[in-house]
Design a protein around this motif. Structure first.
Motif, PDB file in Angstrom:
ATOM      1  N   ILE A  19       0.882  -1.342   0.019  1.00  0.00           N
ATOM      2  CA  ILE A  19       0.061   0.015  -0.009  1.00  0.00           C
ATOM      3  C   ILE A  19       0.828   1.189   0.038  1.00  0.00           C
ATOM      4  O   ILE A  19       0.612   2.065  -0.777  1.00  0.00           O
ATOM      5  CB  ILE A  19      -0.936  -0.108   1.247  1.00  0.00           C
ATOM      6  CG1 ILE A  19      -2.136  -1.064   1.098  1.00  0.00           C
ATOM      7  CG2 ILE A  19      -1.598   1.253   1.393  1.00  0.00           C
ATOM      8  CD1 ILE A  19      -3.127  -1.092   2.009  1.00  0.00           C
ATOM      9  N   CYS A  39       2.268   1.943  -3.490  1.00  0.00           N
ATOM     10  CA  CYS A  39       1.249   2.476  -4.260  1.00  0.00           C
ATOM     11  C   CYS A  39       1.074   3.911  -4.290  1.00  0.00           C
ATOM     12  O   CYS A  39       0.660   4.710  -5.376  1.00  0.00           O
ATOM     13  CB  CYS A  39      -0.132   1.591  -3.972  1.00  0.00           C
ATOM     14  SG  CYS A  39      -0.259   0.000  -4.532  1.00  0.00           S
ATOM     15  N   VAL A  68      -5.741   3.955  -1.102  1.00  0.00           N
ATOM     16  CA  VAL A  68      -5.520   2.669  -1.706  1.00  0.00           C
ATOM     17  C   VAL A  68      -6.241   1.709  -0.948  1.00  0.00           C
ATOM     18  O   VAL A  68      -6.725   0.919  -1.464  1.00  0.00           O
ATOM     19  CB  VAL A  68      -3.796   2.416  -1.807  1.00  0.00           C
ATOM     20  CG1 VAL A  68      -3.661   1.134  -2.074  1.00  0.00           C
ATOM     21  CG2 VAL A  68      -3.218   3.509  -2.597  1.00  0.00           C
ATOM     22  N   VAL A  92      -8.961  -0.961  -2.205  1.00  0.00           N
ATOM     23  CA  VAL A  92      -8.882  -2.478  -2.014  1.00  0.00           C
ATOM     24  C   VAL A  92     -10.317  -2.883  -1.407  1.00  0.00           C
ATOM     25  O   VAL A  92     -10.973  -3.942  -1.764  1.00  0.00           O
ATOM     26  CB  VAL A  92      -7.773  -2.552  -1.109  1.00  0.00           C
ATOM     27  CG1 VAL A  92      -8.051  -4.300  -0.550  1.00  0.00           C
ATOM     28  CG2 VAL A  92      -6.487  -2.692  -1.840  1.00  0.00           C
ATOM     29  N   VAL A 129      -9.436  -2.557  -7.393  1.00  0.00           N
ATOM     30  CA  VAL A 129      -8.120  -3.083  -7.765  1.00  0.00           C
ATOM     31  C   VAL A 129      -7.927  -4.431  -7.370  1.00  0.00           C
ATOM     32  O   VAL A 129      -8.628  -4.987  -6.377  1.00  0.00           O
ATOM     33  CB  VAL A 129      -6.957  -2.203  -7.140  1.00  0.00           C
ATOM     34  CG1 VAL A 129      -7.235  -0.586  -7.799  1.00  0.00           C
ATOM     35  CG2 VAL A 129      -6.813  -1.804  -5.866  1.00  0.00           C
ATOM     36  N   LYS A 130      -7.153  -5.196  -8.052  1.00  0.00           N
ATOM     37  CA  LYS A 130      -6.991  -6.632  -7.665  1.00  0.00           C
ATOM     38  C   LYS A 130      -5.936  -6.373  -6.478  1.00  0.00           C
ATOM     39  O   LYS A 130      -4.843  -5.822  -6.565  1.00  0.00           O
ATOM     40  CB  LYS A 130      -6.412  -7.410  -9.081  1.00  0.00           C
ATOM     41  CG  LYS A 130      -7.348  -7.308 -10.187  1.00  0.00           C
ATOM     42  CD  LYS A 130      -6.941  -7.963 -11.058  1.00  0.00           C
ATOM     43  CE  LYS A 130      -7.835  -8.338 -12.243  1.00  0.00           C
ATOM     44  NZ  LYS A 130      -7.183  -9.152 -13.569  1.00  0.00           N
ATOM     45  N   TYR A 131      -6.171  -7.486  -5.861  1.00  0.00           N
ATOM     46  CA  TYR A 131      -5.016  -7.602  -4.481  1.00  0.00           C
ATOM     47  C   TYR A 131      -4.948  -8.862  -4.006  1.00  0.00           C
ATOM     48  O   TYR A 131      -6.012  -9.717  -4.239  1.00  0.00           O
ATOM     49  CB  TYR A 131      -5.531  -6.350  -3.603  1.00  0.00           C
ATOM     50  CG  TYR A 131      -6.616  -6.873  -2.643  1.00  0.00           C
ATOM     51  CD1 TYR A 131      -6.565  -7.464  -1.607  1.00  0.00           C
ATOM     52  CD2 TYR A 131      -7.855  -6.479  -3.160  1.00  0.00           C
ATOM     53  CE1 TYR A 131      -7.689  -7.836  -0.767  1.00  0.00           C
ATOM     54  CE2 TYR A 131      -9.048  -6.870  -2.677  1.00  0.00           C
ATOM     55  CZ  TYR A 131      -8.962  -7.485  -1.444  1.00  0.00           C
ATOM     56  OH  TYR A 131     -10.001  -7.997  -0.724  1.00  0.00           O
ATOM     57  N   VAL A 155      -1.232  -5.057  -3.710  1.00  0.00           N
ATOM     58  CA  VAL A 155      -1.885  -4.623  -4.904  1.00  0.00           C
ATOM     59  C   VAL A 155      -1.252  -4.818  -6.252  1.00  0.00           C
ATOM     60  O   VAL A 155      -0.173  -4.610  -6.522  1.00  0.00           O
ATOM     61  CB  VAL A 155      -2.094  -3.017  -4.597  1.00  0.00           C
ATOM     62  CG1 VAL A 155      -3.199  -2.459  -5.692  1.00  0.00           C
ATOM     63  CG2 VAL A 155      -3.041  -2.888  -3.246  1.00  0.00           C
ATOM     64  N   SER A 156      -1.886  -5.147  -7.180  1.00  0.00           N
ATOM     65  CA  SER A 156      -1.575  -5.637  -8.493  1.00  0.00           C
ATOM     66  C   SER A 156      -1.177  -4.050  -9.139  1.00  0.00           C
ATOM     67  O   SER A 156      -1.983  -3.064  -9.124  1.00  0.00           O
ATOM     68  CB  SER A 156      -2.451  -6.268  -9.338  1.00  0.00           C
ATOM     69  OG  SER A 156      -2.060  -6.053 -10.834  1.00  0.00           O
ATOM     70  N   LEU A 196      -3.959  -1.356 -10.583  1.00  0.00           N
ATOM     71  CA  LEU A 196      -3.962  -0.047 -10.063  1.00  0.00           C
ATOM     72  C   LEU A 196      -3.865   1.275 -11.215  1.00  0.00           C
ATOM     73  O   LEU A 196      -4.557   2.035 -11.114  1.00  0.00           O
ATOM     74  CB  LEU A 196      -2.757   0.389  -8.967  1.00  0.00           C
ATOM     75  CG  LEU A 196      -2.765   1.573  -8.335  1.00  0.00           C
ATOM     76  CD1 LEU A 196      -3.965   2.025  -7.351  1.00  0.00           C
ATOM     77  CD2 LEU A 196      -1.524   1.945  -7.399  1.00  0.00           C
TER      78      LEU A 196
END
Length: 96
Positions: A43, A46, A58, A62, A67-69, A82-83, A87
């Motif tokens: 995070i 990011c 962020v 999530v 976003v994918k995580y 996180v991807s 993001l």
């Protein structure tokens, strides 16, 4: 039909097939590459990647599944990764 005639017939058919079908001298090699793993960010990373983005924002992205995580570690206290692609796609879609 004698064995000699059978062998001659087989040789003739084989010769015809070789003329019709191209034969490769070198065996075909297939290269299999490793799948590229997604770049995962913490995070904090990011927030540092995108100026103006806070760690709280962020975390909210999530929580809202925008976003994918993945969560590493045990239970709800595990570290959130996180991807990076996800993001950046989200930020690009929102800003466009």
């Amino acid at each position: 039909m004698t064995t000699k005639q059978k062998n001659e017939l087989i040789a003739a058919v084989t010769a015809l097939l070789e003329k019709m079908i191209p034969v490769e001298n070198e065996p075909t090699t297939i290269t299999v590459s490793e799948p590229e793993l997604p770049k995962m960010l913490t995070i904090k990373e990011c927030a540092e990647l995108v100026s103006g983005l806070t760690e709280h924002t962020v975390r909210m992205l999530v929580k809202q599944d925008k976003v994918k995580y993945i969560r590493c570690g045990q239970g709800a206290r595990g570290k959130i990764l996180v991807s990076k692609d996800s993001l950046l796609k989200y930020i690009g879609a929102v800003c466009a």
